[in-house]
Design an enzyme around this catalytic site. Structure first.
Site, short mmCIF file in Angstrom:
data_model
loop_
_atom_site.label_atom_id
_atom_site.label_comp_id
_atom_site.label_asym_id
_atom_site.label_seq_id
_atom_site.Cartn_x
_atom_site.Cartn_y
_atom_site.Cartn_z
N GLY A 18 -21.25 3.47 -0.45
CA GLY A 18 -22.66 3.67 -0.78
C GLY A 18 -23.45 4.54 0.18
O GLY A 18 -24.67 4.62 0.07
N TRP A 48 -23.65 7.82 0.44
CA TRP A 48 -24.35 8.94 -0.23
C TRP A 48 -25.56 8.40 -0.98
O TRP A 48 -26.64 8.98 -0.93
CB TRP A 48 -23.41 9.68 -1.20
CG TRP A 48 -22.47 10.65 -0.51
CD1 TRP A 48 -22.10 10.64 0.80
CD2 TRP A 48 -21.81 11.77 -1.12
NE1 TRP A 48 -21.24 11.68 1.04
CE2 TRP A 48 -21.04 12.38 -0.10
CE3 TRP A 48 -21.78 12.30 -2.40
CZ2 TRP A 48 -20.25 13.52 -0.36
CZ3 TRP A 48 -20.99 13.43 -2.65
CH2 TRP A 48 -20.24 14.03 -1.64
N ASP A 54 -18.38 3.35 -9.38
CA ASP A 54 -17.16 3.34 -8.56
C ASP A 54 -16.19 2.28 -9.09
O ASP A 54 -16.60 1.30 -9.69
CB ASP A 54 -17.48 3.05 -7.08
CG ASP A 54 -16.39 3.59 -6.16
OD1 ASP A 54 -16.65 4.61 -5.46
OD2 ASP A 54 -15.27 3.05 -6.15
N ASP A 67 -14.02 2.54 -13.96
CA ASP A 67 -13.31 3.82 -13.86
C ASP A 67 -14.06 4.88 -14.66
O ASP A 67 -14.23 4.74 -15.88
CB ASP A 67 -11.89 3.63 -14.42
CG ASP A 67 -11.02 4.86 -14.21
OD1 ASP A 67 -11.56 5.96 -13.94
OD2 ASP A 67 -9.80 4.72 -14.33
N ASP A 100 -17.92 12.35 -5.21
CA ASP A 100 -17.08 12.25 -4.01
C ASP A 100 -15.79 11.54 -4.40
O ASP A 100 -15.06 11.04 -3.54
CB ASP A 100 -17.84 11.46 -2.93
CG ASP A 100 -17.32 11.69 -1.53
OD1 ASP A 100 -16.56 12.66 -1.32
OD2 ASP A 100 -17.66 10.90 -0.62
N LYS A 139 -16.33 17.00 -4.76
CA LYS A 139 -15.25 17.10 -3.77
C LYS A 139 -13.95 17.49 -4.46
O LYS A 139 -13.64 16.98 -5.53
CB LYS A 139 -15.06 15.75 -3.08
CG LYS A 139 -13.80 15.75 -2.20
CD LYS A 139 -13.82 14.70 -1.15
CE LYS A 139 -13.53 13.32 -1.65
NZ LYS A 139 -13.75 12.35 -0.57
C1 LIG Z 1 -14.61 8.97 -0.40
S1 LIG Z 1 -15.02 7.56 -1.31
C2 LIG Z 1 -16.72 7.80 -1.63
C3 LIG Z 1 -17.63 7.58 -0.47
C4 LIG Z 1 -19.10 7.59 -0.87
N1 LIG Z 1 -19.53 8.92 -1.24
C5 LIG Z 1 -19.96 7.14 0.26
O1 LIG Z 1 -20.63 7.97 0.85
O2 LIG Z 1 -19.99 5.94 0.55
C6 LIG Z 1 -14.30 7.92 -2.86
C7 LIG Z 1 -14.57 6.85 -3.90
O3 LIG Z 1 -14.17 7.34 -5.19
C8 LIG Z 1 -13.83 6.22 -5.96
N2 LIG Z 1 -13.08 6.63 -7.15
C9 LIG Z 1 -11.90 7.27 -7.20
N3 LIG Z 1 -11.52 7.45 -8.48
C10 LIG Z 1 -12.50 6.92 -9.25
C11 LIG Z 1 -12.67 6.80 -10.66
N4 LIG Z 1 -11.76 7.24 -11.51
N5 LIG Z 1 -13.79 6.20 -11.12
C12 LIG Z 1 -14.72 5.72 -10.24
N6 LIG Z 1 -14.60 5.81 -8.89
C13 LIG Z 1 -13.51 6.40 -8.41
C14 LIG Z 1 -13.01 5.36 -4.98
O4 LIG Z 1 -12.95 4.02 -5.39
C15 LIG Z 1 -13.78 5.56 -3.67
O5 LIG Z 1 -14.66 4.50 -3.42
#
Ligand SMILES: C[S@@+](CC[C@H](N)C(=O)[O-])C[C@H]1O[C@@H](n2cnc3c(N)ncnc32)[C@H](O)[C@@H]1O
Length: 205
Positions: free
Chosen positions: A60, A62, A80, A96, A121, A161
């Site tokens: 969280g 961002w 997420d 998802d 992200d 990203k």
């Molecule tokens: C690098 S982290 C994000 C960090 C976030 N931007 C922050 O600042 O706290 C990447 C996130 O993408 C989520 N993620 C990956 N694939 C996903 C999907 N198909 N649907 C939803 N979330 C996804 C992961 O669960 C993970 O929490």
């Protein structure tokens, strides 16, 4: 034995990282906040009263950074796979983004009102198989871009990203058909050893 040493090195590096320390000091849930803060300082993506979609939002940081800029009349819609603690002015869906039922839930929340900014992200869990990981992130990038095309206001912005590798050039080309300007950025706060890059699409056409 080898695994323990690697883990200890990671903990040491993590604790001495200036962005980890800064995040702890400033109350951000993750050092990732500074990637968005750095990009926003240069490209001014986030403004007061904005409606924003935050894809891959947990834990969280961002959303926290966005929330402090958009003020009381702004709104964040975050999604997420993992749970996320509440953030002011943020509606969170756990699920998802690739699942149509979850996408329907998100679209319902948007109430037919376009948004100012879509950020993603999202990244797959890194398996170590570069071909697989690359294909998965490009798949997530394409879905996010489709969503941004459908929901961004004209002149709206997009931040995503990605990893440099197969499909990257093609994806940049596709973004250039959607936005006036496309920028490739590796923020200083992104670790050198991380394959991540950010693509910024400015002013949806
Ligand atoms: C690098 S982290 C994000 C960090 C976030 N931007 C922050 O600042 O706290 C990447 C996130 O993408 C989520 N993620 C990956 N694939 C996903 C999907 N198909 N649907 C939803 N979330 C996804 C992961 O669960 C993970 O929490």
């Amino acid at each position: 034995m080898k695994k323990t040493r690697t883990k200890n090195n990671w903990i040491k590096e993590h604790l001495s990282d200036k962005y980890v320390q800064k995040a702890q000091h400033e109350g951000y849930r993750s050092r990732a906040a500074y990637k968005l803060i750095e990009i926003n300082a240069k490209y001014n993506l986030v403004k007061k009263n904005n409606r924003i979609v935050d894809l891959g939002s947990a834990p969280g940081s961002w959303s926290q950074a966005l929330s402090s800029i958009i003020g009381e009349s702004g709104e964040i819609f975050a999604i997420d796979l993992l749970p996320m603690e509440g953030v002011k002015n943020t509606t969170f869906i756990q699920g998802d983004f690739q699942d149509n039922a979850i996408l329907d839930q998100l679209e319902l929340l948007l109430k037919n009102q376009p948004v100012d900014l879509v950020i993603s992200d999202m990244a797959p869990n890194i398996s170590g198989n570069k071909t697989r990981d690359q294909a998965l992130i490009i798949g997530l990038n394409e879905l996010s871009l489709e969503f941004a095309k459908d929901w961004l206001k004209p002149k709206g912005n997009f931040l995503v990203k990605t990893f440099m590798g197969s499909g990257f050039e093609e994806f940049v080309k596709t973004m250039k058909n959607v936005f006036k300007r496309v920028i490739i950025k590796k923020p200083e706060s992104s670790r050198d050893r991380s394959a991540e890059f950010f693509l910024i699409g400015l002013e949806k056409l």
